[in-house]
Each structure stands twice: as structure tokens, then as C-alpha cells.
Write a protein that holds these residues in place. Structure first.
Motif, PDB file in Angstrom:
ATOM      1  N   ARG A  40      27.258  39.584  39.202  1.00 17.66           N
ATOM      2  CA  ARG A  40      27.331  39.304  40.638  1.00 17.66           C
ATOM      3  C   ARG A  40      28.740  38.918  41.067  1.00 17.66           C
ATOM      4  O   ARG A  40      29.110  39.125  42.221  1.00 17.66           O
ATOM      5  CB  ARG A  40      26.353  38.181  40.997  1.00 17.66           C
ATOM      6  N   TYR A  41      29.515  38.318  40.151  1.00 20.56           N
ATOM      7  CA  TYR A  41      30.829  37.816  40.504  1.00 20.56           C
ATOM      8  C   TYR A  41      31.880  38.299  39.514  1.00 20.56           C
ATOM      9  O   TYR A  41      31.597  38.513  38.321  1.00 20.56           O
ATOM     10  CB  TYR A  41      30.844  36.282  40.518  1.00 20.56           C
ATOM     11  N   ALA A  42      33.106  38.445  40.031  1.00 18.80           N
ATOM     12  CA  ALA A  42      34.280  38.708  39.193  1.00 18.80           C
ATOM     13  C   ALA A  42      35.231  37.541  39.384  1.00 18.80           C
ATOM     14  O   ALA A  42      35.445  37.071  40.510  1.00 18.80           O
ATOM     15  CB  ALA A  42      34.950  40.016  39.584  1.00 18.80           C
ATOM     16  N   TYR A  43      35.811  37.073  38.271  1.00 22.88           N
ATOM     17  CA  TYR A  43      36.798  35.997  38.299  1.00 22.88           C
ATOM     18  C   TYR A  43      38.154  36.608  37.958  1.00 22.88           C
ATOM     19  O   TYR A  43      38.298  37.317  36.956  1.00 22.88           O
ATOM     20  CB  TYR A  43      36.416  34.906  37.305  1.00 22.88           C
ATOM     21  N   TYR A  44      39.132  36.315  38.797  1.00 20.00           N
ATOM     22  CA  TYR A  44      40.439  36.977  38.719  1.00 20.00           C
ATOM     23  C   TYR A  44      41.522  35.951  38.405  1.00 20.00           C
ATOM     24  O   TYR A  44      41.694  34.962  39.135  1.00 20.00           O
ATOM     25  CB  TYR A  44      40.716  37.662  40.065  1.00 20.00           C
ATOM     26  N   TYR A  45      42.245  36.187  37.311  1.00 18.59           N
ATOM     27  CA  TYR A  45      43.333  35.314  36.879  1.00 18.59           C
ATOM     28  C   TYR A  45      44.635  36.126  36.947  1.00 18.59           C
ATOM     29  O   TYR A  45      44.723  37.204  36.335  1.00 18.59           O
ATOM     30  CB  TYR A  45      43.112  34.848  35.442  1.00 18.59           C
ATOM     31  N   ALA A  46      45.671  35.599  37.647  1.00 19.15           N
ATOM     32  CA  ALA A  46      46.888  36.385  37.839  1.00 19.15           C
ATOM     33  C   ALA A  46      48.145  35.552  37.574  1.00 19.15           C
ATOM     34  O   ALA A  46      48.096  34.324  37.483  1.00 19.15           O
ATOM     35  CB  ALA A  46      46.928  36.949  39.251  1.00 19.15           C
ATOM     36  N   ALA A  72      32.658  38.442  45.116  1.00 15.22           N
ATOM     37  CA  ALA A  72      31.258  38.873  45.026  1.00 15.22           C
ATOM     38  C   ALA A  72      31.253  40.388  44.900  1.00 15.22           C
ATOM     39  O   ALA A  72      31.795  41.096  45.747  1.00 15.22           O
ATOM     40  CB  ALA A  72      30.482  38.431  46.267  1.00 15.22           C
ATOM     41  N   LEU A  73      30.675  40.888  43.823  1.00 19.30           N
ATOM     42  CA  LEU A  73      30.709  42.323  43.535  1.00 19.30           C
ATOM     43  C   LEU A  73      29.631  43.070  44.309  1.00 19.30           C
ATOM     44  O   LEU A  73      28.541  42.548  44.556  1.00 19.30           O
ATOM     45  CB  LEU A  73      30.526  42.563  42.038  1.00 19.30           C
ATOM     46  N   GLY A  74      29.930  44.320  44.657  1.00 18.71           N
ATOM     47  CA  GLY A  74      28.938  45.200  45.249  1.00 18.71           C
ATOM     48  C   GLY A  74      28.103  45.870  44.171  1.00 18.71           C
ATOM     49  O   GLY A  74      28.303  45.648  42.976  1.00 18.71           O
ATOM     50  N   LYS A  90      37.378  45.767  43.499  1.00 16.09           N
ATOM     51  CA  LYS A  90      36.819  45.747  44.845  1.00 16.09           C
ATOM     52  C   LYS A  90      35.682  44.734  44.927  1.00 16.09           C
ATOM     53  O   LYS A  90      34.775  44.737  44.111  1.00 16.09           O
ATOM     54  CB  LYS A  90      36.315  47.142  45.203  1.00 16.09           C
ATOM     55  N   GLY A  91      35.772  43.845  45.910  1.00 13.37           N
ATOM     56  CA  GLY A  91      34.714  42.852  46.108  1.00 13.37           C
ATOM     57  C   GLY A  91      35.010  42.016  47.339  1.00 13.37           C
ATOM     58  O   GLY A  91      36.036  42.179  48.004  1.00 13.37           O
ATOM     59  N   THR A  92      34.091  41.104  47.658  1.00 13.43           N
ATOM     60  CA  THR A  92      34.243  40.214  48.806  1.00 13.43           C
ATOM     61  C   THR A  92      34.758  38.869  48.309  1.00 13.43           C
ATOM     62  O   THR A  92      34.110  38.224  47.479  1.00 13.43           O
ATOM     63  CB  THR A  92      32.903  40.031  49.533  1.00 13.43           C
TER      64      THR A  92
END
Length: 235
Positions: A162-168, A211-213, A220-222
Motif C-alpha cells: 500500500r505504501y512506498a518509503y523513499y530515502y534520498a 500511497a501506491l496505486g 508514482k504515488g500520492t
């Protein structure tokens, strides 16, 4: 006899004269004659039923009156509020992804403006270069990516997808880290840096939640504001 015959002839003549002066209905009543039924007049506008004869139009050809259309059914106002779909719940139980940093040290930067007209849509966690970066939850590494803006990045999916966590802006990845690798909450997955378009004078971790589609696309996500997720407070 001759006299009698003359009398009878006179009476008969008188009766005939009297009948001639009476109406047809009176003569029929007296003589018990049933008058013939009236016949509808021939309609010259109708075609011939038989050659040489005219068809007779029926006396009455009235059509039945159609039933009125039913009245439309209108919705009944019960006074109840319309039901609205519940919003997507926020992820819970996440740990702060920079070792040694507590939720009280975080600052809300989700709405901050960035270059090229962009909105930040993330939280910046300031820390010295080389500070360990931790997985915020269980899941797997979906993508390792090096981009112009984010530098060295990690996209992690949580188990439910349901979710992606992004570390940059990572300085480097943890040794052996690979795509599709399972990671545990609190596991070191990289180190704070300033790669990409980050200012080398202010190393930090750029962290975002998406939040993933249904397509589960890592790019891509919200965006969801991480600040209330970590602190329980609204910015």
C-alpha cells in the motif's frame, strides 16, 4: 245480400281511408307489424366490399382510452447524511529513519517550496554525513536508483504493497543491499549524505511516503506528509 255487401264494402273503404291517415308506427301497432331495423347509410369514402356494392361503415369504432402514465417515484428524504468513503489510513508504527533522531527533533517541511516551482512533499532530517539510515518498517527494497535530484535513493515497499518509503541524498548504501531484498524495521540500509541536488554544507535524509496505486509503480504515488505519522501532530 246485395245491400249487406255494399255496407261491408263501405266499412272496408272507410277503414282503409282511416289507416291511410295514420302514422306508420300507429299502423304497425294496430296491424302488429314490427318495423324493419334502421340500416346505416353507405359511406362512399370506404372501398367496395363486393364489386357493385358499397361497404357500410360501422356505427361506432371508438378506441379505449389509454391508461395514464405512472407518476415518477421520488427519493424519500430521511434526513440522513450521505455516506462518504473513509480516507486512506496513515501508516503507523514507523521508526524515525535516522539513527539517534527522535520525533521531537523533526520539523514540518512537507509544504516547503523547492526549485523549479516544486513542493517538497517530504521531510528533511538533518544529520552528519555517514549517520546510519534505518528502515522505517518491515518490507522489501523495490528499487535502488541514482537520480539528478535525489542522488542515491532507495524505494522500499511495505509488505501489503500500500505504501512506498523513499530515502534520498544517501552518501552510500549499506553493504550488500540489493533490489527485492527483504529488510526489517530498524535495519541499516544506507547512510546520510548530500548526493543529488542537496547542499553539501547541510547533509540530511530526504524521506517521503507515497500511497501506491493498483499498478504498484515505485516512481508514482500520492505523497503523504511524514511529520504527523512520526509525531502524531498536525503541522
Amino acid at each position: 245480400m246485395k245491400y249487406v255487401a255494399m255496407v261491408l264494402a263501405g266499412l272496408l273503404l272507410a277503414a282503409l281511408v282511416h289507416l291511410a291517415g295514420m302514422s306508420r308506427a300507429e299502423r304497425a301497432r294496430i296491424l302488429r307489424i314490427t318495423p324493419a331495423p334502421a340500416v346505416a347509410a353507405a359511406d362512399p369514402a370506404m372501398p367496395d366490399a363486393v364489386p357493385g356494392e358499397r361497404a357500410v361503415r360501422p356505427v361506432s369504432t371508438s378506441q379505449p382510452t389509454p391508461a395514464p402514465a405512472p407518476a415518477p417515484t421520488l427519493p424519500v428524504d430521511t434526513g440522513a447524511e450521505p455516506r462518504v468513503a473513509a480516507p486512506e489510513p496513515l501508516p503507523s508504527g514507523l521508526v524515525v529513519p535516522v539513527q539517534g533522531v527522535t520525533p521531537a527533533q523533526l520539523s514540518p517541511t512537507f509544504e516547503d517550496a523547492r526549485s523549479e516551482g516544486r513542493v517538497h512533499e517530504a521531510i528533511d532530517i538533518m544529520a552528519p554525513t555517514g549517520t546510519p539510515v534505518l528502515a522505517v518498517a518491515d518490507g522489501h527494497v523495490e528499487k535502488l536508483f541514482d537520480s539528478r535530484q535525489g542522488g542515491l535513493t532507495i524505494y522500499q515497499f511495505e509488505p501489503g504493497g500500500r505504501y512506498a518509503y523513499y530515502y534520498a541524498h544517501l552518501d552510500r548504501y549499506a553493504p550488500g543491499l540489493a533490489e527485492k531484498q527483504q529488510v526489517r524495521q530498524g535495519q541499516v540500509i544506507g547512510y546520510v549524505g548530500s548526493t543529488g541536488n542537496a547542499d553539501p554544507a547541510g547533509p540530511h535524509l530526504h524521506f517521503a511516503i507515497f500511497a501506491l496505486g493498483p499498478e504498484k509503480q515505485w516512481w508514482k504515488g500520492t505523497a503523504i506528509d511524514p511529520f504527523p505519522v512520526f509525531t502524531g501532530k498536525t503541522p
